[in-house]
Every structure is written in C-alpha cells, then in structure tokens.
Design an enzyme around this catalytic site. Structure first.
Site, PDB file in Angstrom:
ATOM      1  N   ASP A  33       0.822  -1.192   0.052  1.00 45.26           N
ATOM      2  CA  ASP A  33      -0.044  -0.162  -0.312  1.00 45.26           C
ATOM      3  C   ASP A  33       0.860   1.418  -0.091  1.00 45.26           C
ATOM      4  OD1 ASP A  33      -2.197   1.732  -0.238  1.00 45.26           O
ATOM      5  OD2 ASP A  33      -3.072   0.796   1.599  1.00 45.26           O
TER       6      ASP A  33
HETATM    7  C1  BGC Z   1      -5.080   3.243  -0.272  1.00 41.32           C
HETATM    8  C2  BGC Z   1      -5.040   2.208  -1.139  1.00 41.32           C
HETATM    9  C3  BGC Z   1      -4.871   2.997  -2.746  1.00 41.32           C
HETATM   10  C4  BGC Z   1      -3.580   3.550  -2.572  1.00 41.32           C
HETATM   11  C5  BGC Z   1      -3.106   4.257  -3.879  1.00 41.32           C
HETATM   12  C6  BGC Z   1      -3.713   4.254  -0.245  1.00 41.32           C
HETATM   13  O1  BGC Z   1      -3.979   5.286   0.451  1.00 41.32           O
HETATM   14  O2  BGC Z   1      -5.051   2.517   1.071  1.00 41.32           O
HETATM   15  O3  BGC Z   1      -6.348   1.637  -1.359  1.00 41.32           O
HETATM   16  O4  BGC Z   1      -4.975   1.967  -3.525  1.00 41.32           O
HETATM   17  O5  BGC Z   1      -3.538   4.488  -1.619  1.00 41.32           O
HETATM   18  O6  BGC Z   1      -3.997   5.503  -4.179  1.00 41.32           O
END
Ligand code: BGC
Length: 676
Positions: free
Chosen positions: A240
């Site tokens: 993540d």
């Molecule tokens: C989220 C993810 C997301 C990623 C990219 C993070 O803040 O938890 O689900 O895919 O950002 O935007």
C-alpha cells in the site's frame, strides 16, 4: 494458470534478468512516479502503470505531485461500489462489473487496477466499508472471484486489497491487529485465498496495518508462508502507498513493489537503501531477481512484453453505462413496504418534493483513493425527473446540512497518511431552521420522499465514524415529515448501516441504496416508480445498536496501538444468530414488490441444493434463495450458497444452488438466515 506458459514466461524473464544491471532491477521494484514503477527502455521493459480502483478508474495525477492533471480525458464510468455489487447477490452482475472496470482500465492505458477491496466488514463504522463487499466471507469471495475474472480478461491485472485485516481506518499505519489462526482462515482470508486459487488474481496489495506483530506489507508469515507457500501465489505483491517500513524485511518478504505517497522515489526503502545493502552483501541479489521475475511474468500475462498482442480496452461506452444500470437496479434494497406505499404512481399535474441532501448529491468525487471523476452521475432528483417527464413537478429541498459538498480536496492523498477529523456539524439552531423550512414546504406537495443517509464525509478512507447514528439531525426531520405525510418513503443512501430505532416504526416504506454509481439515481427512480422490481439483499447486518456488533461490545475497534479480534468468528450475523439478538434488518434481507415461495428444497450429492420456487406475486421480479449451513462448533448458521433467479409473475422454476458445505450435517434454505 497454464503451467507450460508459466514456465515459458519465467524463462523469458530470467533471460532478461541476466542482461540487467542492479540499477535497472531496482528501478522496477519501487515507485518511480506516484502510480508507476520505473521502465527499462534499453531492454524494452515498460513501466507498470496503476490506478485506483475500485469504483472506476481514477483521474490522472501529475507524475510526482498529487495535483490532478485536470484535462477532459480522464472522465470515466463510475461504478456501484463493492457493497452495492454484493447487494445484488448476483455473480453474473459481479462479473460484468469487473469486465467494465477491466475494459476501462485498459482503455485508459493502465496495466493494474487497485481493487477490488475484500476486507471483511467487522464494524459498521469503518470508513472504507463501501469499498468492501460484506461481513460474510462466503459472499465476499463469491463476488470478488467474479469481479477479478471480469477485470483480468481485459489484459489488465486486478490488485486485490488490503492483505489482510485492514478493518479500521483509525491509526491504520500503526495499529497491530491481533487475530488467531482459525479466525483468519475462516473469516478474514477466504476471499484472498479464493482470489488466488479460483480467480488466478495477478496481484495483491499489502495492508497498512500490522498483523500479529508484523507489518503486512513485508510480513514473512503472510506473504511468504500463507500467500506464496501455502496458496502458491506466483503474481506480484504491491505495497500500500507508504506501507513499507524496513529495507531488509521488504527485501526478504514476498513483496515485489514498494509504492508510496511522497516524491522522493530514490529514497524509498526498496530504492537506494536496498541497492546499497546489496552492494555491501547485506542482502542477496537473488531476492531482488525473484521480484523482478514476478513483475516480468506479470508483464507477459498482460501482453506488455513478449507477445504484445494486447486488448486495447475502451471507456465510457454506452455498453458500460447499460451494464452499470443493470447492476445498480439489482443492488437497491427494499426494507419496508407496509400498505404497499411503494411504488408511487404520481398522476399528471401532481407535485413531488424530495427532502434530503442525498436527493441532489453526487458521491463520485469523494471517499478517498476510491474517488471517481465521473463522466456523469445521475442523482435521485435527476433520475426521478427524467423518468417522470414534464407533467409531474419534482422539487428539492435539502432539509439538513452536512456541511459537505461531495468532492474532496485534490491534495487528499498527500495528507492521507494522517488520521482525518470530520468537519464539525452545524449547530442545532441551523438544523432546526432547515427542518422547519422543509416541513412547511412538504405540506404543499402531493408526494414527499425523504432521501438522506450518509455521504463520503462519513464513509471515507482514513476515517471511522464515531457512532452508528444517522447524522445531521435527520431522525428529527424524518419524524416531523412523517407527521404530515405518513406514507412518505424514506430512502437512505450510504456505505454503512445507521441506527433507525427512533423512527423506523413510523415509516411504511424504506429503501437502502449503497453508493450506486453513475446510473444510481435512474435505478432508484425506476424502483420508486415500480418500473423495476427491487431485488437487492443486505450484504451486512443492520444492527439495532452498535453494541450488537460483538467487536464493539468488547470495545475492540478503532483502538490506537493494538486491536484484538477477540470477537473471533463472531462477526456480523454470526454473533447475532449465536446470541439470538434481533437486528433491525438481517443480513440477506430484502423485499420485493412481488413474493417468492420456496415450495421444496433438498440436498443433492454433497454440493448442490435443488429448490422449487414460485413467484407468488403479481409482478415479474428477481429473487435470491440463500442456503445456510449449521456450524455446530461455533453455534451459528452461515451462508454457504446463493442464487438469484428471474421469475415472471406466477412462474414456477427449479433451481440449482451450488453449496460449499463439506463436513456439514444440516443445511437450511430460505430468503435469509432469520427466515429459516
Ligand atoms: C489506499 C489504497 C490505494 C492507494 C493508492 C492508499 O491510501 O489505502 O487502497 O490503492 O492509496 O491510491
């Protein structure tokens, strides 16, 4: 996965790796832009381009800053959220939704869509629940598998997230989630496992939180043992954004790509620090070769390298809009319909008043990383007026003020690693003035419909609601409106259940609609007016009060350092069933304007139920038959099969329902677990 192909892919990858410098390998395993890895042009290796997910393909950002590009090219189809897809209880709809998402991802020139989210909804307060399917592992896995298959048939990778147990937003980067093995295997992991084993998902995203003491994004127990050794996952693990905390752990874990929210790409844990560690022999280069191999295999699967005959995708097609309308129609849940107050049949010359912000609010541009720059979003106000035409007047009055316009700041993600605070609610006197205005106006209309609920100020990444109440003084407003229009249907839109106790007995007609995509307002209008028969079913329990959710009763939610899942297997309806607690509306519940009769049901072999059913009402419609197995070890019933069927008024049919009921001695068939 075809084993011979896989071997060929690996060999091709190894041949490339033999030609690569360490710098080139390092480029491929971390973000070189906010949504891209580095390319190695010399060897014809492109960057891997990703996008959120899961409600559509997100708008474009500048390569290294969270500034939206802001041109017209990135308007897209906005999909019903995963909770809405789950509410359809229809695998075919899930597959089609996946196909739309995959085709749009490819159409936008991306390689990977960061979804679906399959975390189990352990609490009704989690801000990201709208991105997830259900409190039930079986329903979650059945829908996720179909979505992934639909996505990946378009030469793009799904990226199932967040692995694992990302059940709260509060302190999501720091919280250590303690879960025992049985609970993990029975509740929190089945959807991920099925994604790997049944849908051959190409990519998995690690969660921000820790699980049993290890950061999920570089947990050897989770990534090396469970995912790679036990489940034989041979795809790519992506962190993540900002979920990596240690170079050595990341290198030694099953993680392949480190992504983050900052633009110091060379300083990421899997960038310069990793290169130095390899050069000083603190870390074995073969660990990095393996990661690069996984990425190169993925690129071949997607036809980015090797055989590059790749599907080109398409976005904003009429076909997509039609498919999303079909999904939206099947997701809407009719919860009450006393005296058949719904559907309403306004006559020419009559006037309808819609009260409540959600009649007129577009939800696409909010929610966190799941925000969507929708080509359009039909609100309920627009949908009703479109369906009714010019002979009926449809007016709108807000009735309450959430202080939220619907769209989030474009700097949202740059700030996303901090816990969010909700904007302060406006004071009671402001609420009372708006209420008075709405109630006075309502007296002058033939029909009044309340359309309220939640919005993405409440249902938002990085934030958990503090309680389950219906916010912004809506209960008072509903009660006052019902005094003058006792037949007024109440429609709630949102991503989570709300308390209804103070007003629900006064309502005759009640509908819940999860954020329902670009065609949601049209679908809702069709249901309100009876052009479509509702067939959505709740994918979560609507508790009477928060403490009926066991995690809350135990006080084990939204804790800062350590959250212990001492509720174990007793998540959602499993706890209610075990304790005999009546919810406001149970998991699996949903009415129709017609009525299903289950005339007979019997188990055939070990994995099939045969049922005879009849549409006993006067309207054609779709119905869901659910099969529950009795789990004697834990003392509850649990969903193990379901099927949706389309029946004309009066029609009989024989249904086959596949069930997941090995080692079970008692099966129950009905419309939901309380009904049997
Ligand atoms: C989220 C993810 C997301 C990623 C990219 C993070 O803040 O938890 O689900 O895919 O950002 O935007």
């Amino acid at each position: 996965m075809d084993v011979i192909k896989q071997k060929e892919y690996k060999k091709y990858a190894r041949d490339i790796i033999d030609k690569m410098t360490l710098d080139e390998k390092i480029k491929m395993i971390h973000g070189n832009e906010l949504f891209k890895t580095g390319a190695v042009e010399r060897l014809g290796i492109p960057a891997l381009s990703m996008s959120d997910g899961p409600c559509g393909v997100r708008q474009d950002f500048e390569a290294s800053k969270w500034n939206v590009v802001g041109n017209t090219r990135d308007y897209v189809s906005y999909m019903p959220c995963n909770s809405a897809i789950a509410a359809t209880f229809n695998r075919k709809i899930a597959f089609e939704a996946g196909d739309v998402l995959g085709e749009e991802t490819r159409g936008r020139g991306k390689d990977m869509i960061l979804g679906p989210g399959v975390n189990i909804k352990r609490s009704p307060l989690c801000g990201r629940n709208f991105e997830y399917f259900s409190e039930d592992p079986y329903l979650t896995k059945e829908m996720a598998v179909e979505i992934i298959k639909g996505i990946q048939q378009n030469d793009v990778s799904a990226c199932i997230k967040h692995f694992a147990c990302n059940g709260q937003e509060t302190e999501r980067l720091a919280v250590d989630t303690i879960v025992d093995e049985d609970t993990l295997n029975d509740i929190y992991l089945p959807a991920f496992k099925a994604a790997v084993e049944e849908a051959n998902v190409y990519s998995v995203m690690g969660a921000y939180n820790k699980l049993n003491g290890e950061h999920c994004c570089h947990s050897t127990s989770l990534l090396n043992k469970v995912l790679r050794d036990d489940w034989k996952f041979d795809g790519v693990v992506v962190s993540d954004w900002g979920g990596v905390h240690d170079t050595k752990e990341a290198a030694e874990s099953g993680l392949d790509i480190e992504m983050s929210v900052t633009d110091n790409f060379d300083e990421y844990f899997m960038a310069e620090p990793l290169k130095k560690a390899i050069e000083s022999h603190a870390i074995d280069e073969e660990l990095i070769n393996k990661k690069v191999e996984n990425i190169l295999v993925l690129m071949q699967r997607l036809h980015m390298i090797g055989d590059t005959r790749r599907k080109s995708g398409v976005y904003n097609s009429f076909e997509h809009q039609k498919k999303l309308l079909a999904a939206a129609e099947e997701s809407i849940v009719l919860l009450k319909n006393e005296d058949n107050v719904l559907p309403i049949k306004p006559k020419a010359g009559e006037r309808i008043l819609l009260v409540g912000e959600n009649a007129n609010m577009q939800h696409a541009p909010g929610g966190g990383s799941a925000e969507i720059k929708a080509l359009y979003e039909i609100t309920p106000l627009m949908g009703l007026q479109m369906e009714l035409g010019g002979n009926v007047t449809v007016d709108y009055i807000c009735g309450y003020d959430s202080g939220f316009g619907g769209a989030q700041d474009s700097s949202w993600q740059a700030e996303s690693l901090k816990d969010k605070k909700k904007a302060k609610e406006k004071d009671e006197s402001h609420a009372a003035a708006l209420r008075k205005e709405a109630v006075e106006a309502a007296a002058n209309y033939d029909h009044v419909i309340f359309i309220g609920g939640l919005n993405h100020q409440e249902d938002c990444e990085g934030y958990d609601r503090k309680n389950m109440s219906l916010p912004y003084h809506q209960p008072e407003l509903i009660k006052e409106l019902l005094k003058i229009h006792p037949d007024m249907p109440v429609i709630l839109i949102g991503g989570n259940p709300v308390e209804m106790g103070s007003w629900v007995n006064d309502t005759k007609g009640l509908i819940y609609m999860f954020y329902n995509g670009m065609e949601g307002g049209r679908a809702l209008a069709e249901i309100i007016l009876g052009k479509v028969n509702p067939s959505g079913r709740l994918p979560v329990s609507f508790y009477k009060k928060l403490e009926d959710c066991y995690a809350h009763k135990l006080g084990e939610f939204a804790k800062k350092d350590v959250v212990t899942y001492s509720d174990g297997e007793y998540v959602g309806y499993r706890y209610l069933d075990h304790e005999g607690i009546a919810p406001e509306f149970p998991f699996g519940f949903g009415l129709s304007y017609s009525k299903l009769e289950i005339l007979a049901a019997k188990l055939e072999g070990v994995n099939k139920v045969l049922a005879e059913v009849r549409n006993a009402g006067a309207m054609d419609g779709k119905f869901v038959v659910q099969v529950f197995k009795v789990n004697r070890k834990y003392g509850f019933k649990e969903l193990c099969g379901f099927e949706k069927i389309n029946l004309k008024a009066g029609e009989y049919a024989a249904m086959e329902i596949m069930v997941d009921a090995i080692e079970c001695d008692e099966l129950l068939v009905g419309e939901n677990y309380l009904d049997i």
